[in-house]
Design an enzyme around this catalytic site. Structure first.
Site, PDB file in Angstrom:
ATOM      1  N   LYS A 112      65.870  -6.783   0.488  1.00  8.61           N
ATOM      2  CA  LYS A 112      65.004  -6.408   1.609  1.00  8.61           C
ATOM      3  C   LYS A 112      65.380  -7.141   2.891  1.00  8.61           C
ATOM      4  O   LYS A 112      65.321  -6.572   3.971  1.00  8.61           O
ATOM      5  CB  LYS A 112      63.534  -6.694   1.276  1.00  8.61           C
ATOM      6  CG  LYS A 112      62.959  -5.727   0.258  1.00  8.61           C
ATOM      7  CD  LYS A 112      61.449  -5.879   0.186  1.00  8.61           C
ATOM      8  CE  LYS A 112      60.872  -4.989  -0.897  1.00  8.61           C
ATOM      9  NZ  LYS A 112      59.413  -5.102  -0.988  1.00  8.61           N
ATOM     10  N   LYS A 195      68.038   3.652  -7.674  1.00 11.50           N
ATOM     11  CA  LYS A 195      66.652   3.950  -8.042  1.00 11.50           C
ATOM     12  C   LYS A 195      65.998   4.761  -6.926  1.00 11.50           C
ATOM     13  O   LYS A 195      66.344   4.614  -5.750  1.00 11.50           O
ATOM     14  CB  LYS A 195      65.876   2.661  -8.323  1.00 11.50           C
ATOM     15  CG  LYS A 195      65.537   1.855  -7.095  1.00 11.50           C
ATOM     16  CD  LYS A 195      64.514   0.757  -7.363  1.00 11.50           C
ATOM     17  CE  LYS A 195      64.276   0.009  -6.046  1.00 11.50           C
ATOM     18  NZ  LYS A 195      63.415  -1.130  -6.130  1.00 11.50           N
ATOM     19  N   LYS A 198      61.760   4.408  -1.249  1.00  6.06           N
ATOM     20  CA  LYS A 198      61.485   4.818   0.128  1.00  6.06           C
ATOM     21  C   LYS A 198      62.688   4.625   1.030  1.00  6.06           C
ATOM     22  O   LYS A 198      62.827   5.308   2.039  1.00  6.06           O
ATOM     23  CB  LYS A 198      60.330   3.982   0.689  1.00  6.06           C
ATOM     24  CG  LYS A 198      59.001   4.458   0.238  1.00  6.06           C
ATOM     25  CD  LYS A 198      58.645   5.761   0.899  1.00  6.06           C
ATOM     26  CE  LYS A 198      57.545   6.441   0.112  1.00  6.06           C
ATOM     27  NZ  LYS A 198      57.221   7.775   0.568  1.00  6.06           N
TER      28      LYS A 198
END
Ligand code: TYM
Length: 332
Positions: A112, A195, A198
């Site tokens: 992230k 995966k 978003k």
């Protein structure tokens, strides 16, 4: 009854199919057999910049989707994380128990923060997994139903629970991950090695539960498969087809072998067309139910207030025991 706890972020608005199949579907099942606590993790959401109005709307929207998915406030405790201040309080203690290097090894932070540029990532994003540890330990949860991407955070939770218990005396239940093999990782429809998430490279690979059903059907029909034509479950050699079979099987209850037989000699087109209908049949009532909960925000808010009250009773007890163990002077 053994206890389960889990949480979902409100950040994105609509849940996606990976959230549902990897986690929320299990939450619904577990409320029948477990003492279940489920929450919308708004404290986690602000580890990346949030617009206040959107955050508030998305928090209600997340709760509405959880109800639409089948959570029943009479069978589980459904609440919003920031309504229970003990989460932030226990997180502080857990922060003080975690090594800097240990926190730095969390792969989700690396992923992230890489997206935002590590220098600009917040300290909150860095300590995000430690807040999650507090979430779980506050409720003395035995099991934590999540997708595969959360496994490392549950490992950290176990480590910190054992560390605290070792240092200060038996205080926390050491939890187990509850991760179903079949649905632990739902893959992107366009990039079946990644995966579903978003932050997918293209929106075509992501099935949002609240999208127009027509859009969703199109995405399923356009899913990437392979140059072969045989419908066979083989995640290593045929990741795209295998992902479609997993989704098909979990949404309908049909076994994988049964599906392989059904589509023998028929090719991918038939599989995708039928699966697009299966998914549409799932999302259509889901959207309607979500909307009906949103149409009555007062009922929704009061239900969340009741959930927070129940959650708080448990959380406060754990926190006060923890404070005592740590050596904080009791406030008279
Ligand atoms: P979040 O909001 O990213 O995701 C919610 C749940 O969805 C699962 N999931 C998937 N499962 C299978 N395949 C996928 N492609 C997929 N994408 C997402 C996630 O594994 C998760 O279970 N840190 C957590 C929220 C959290 C939490 C907690 C969870 C906060 N405190 C305490 C458990 C216990 C998160 O960001 O989930």
């Amino acid at each position: 009854r053994p206890r389960v706890l889990s949480g979902i972020q409100p950040t994105a608005g609509s849940f996606h199919l990976g959230n549902y199949l990897g986690a929320v579907r299990q939450w619904v099942a577990l409320q029948e057999t477990h003492d279940a606590f489920y929450m919308v993790v708004d404290l986690h959401a602000i580890t990346v910049p949030q617009d206040p109005r959107e955050l508030r709307a998305n928090t209600r929207l997340a709760a509405a989707q959880l109800l639409a998915a089948g959570l029943d406030p009479d069978r589980c405790t459904l609440f919003v994380q920031s309504h229970v201040p003990e989460h932030a309080q226990l997180a502080w203690i857990m922060n003080c128990l975690t090594g800097f290097g240990e926190a730095g090894r969390m792969t989700q932070f690396k992923d992230k923060s890489a997206k935002q540029g590590a220098e600009r990532a917040s300290v909150g994003l860095f300590t995000y997994p430690i807040l999650q540890v507090a979430d779980i330990l506050l409720y003395q949860a035995h099991e934590v139903p999540v997708g595969e991407d959360q496994r490392q955070h549950i490992e950290l939770t176990r480590d910190l629970a054992e560390r605290f218990n070792g240092r200060f005396g038996e205080t926390f239940t050491v939890p187990e991950p509850y991760i179903l093999k079949e649905t632990a990782k739902i893959f992107d429809l366009q990039e079946p090695s990644a995966k579903m998430s978003k932050s997918a490279s293209t929106p075509k690979g992501l099935i949002n539960l609240l999208d127009e059903p027509k859009t969703t059907a199109k995405k399923v029909r356009g899913a990437v498969t392979d140059t072969d034509t045989v419908v066979r479950y083989d995640p290593a050699a045929k990741p795209g087809v295998s992902n479609l079979l997993t989704i098909y099987s979990t949404l309908t209850g049909a076994g994988i072998a049964e599906l392989e037989e059904k589509y023998a000699g028929k090719g991918y087109g038939a599989l995708k067309t039928d699966l697009s209908e299966v998914v549409v049949d799932f999302v259509t009532p889901f959207r309607e139910r979500t909307q009906s909960y949103l149409d009555d925000p007062e009922t929704l808010d009061s239900l969340l207030a009741k959930g927070a009250e129940k959650a708080r009773a448990v959380a406060a007890e754990t926190l006060s025991r923890t404070y005592e163990r740590v050596g904080f002077l009791p406030a008279k």
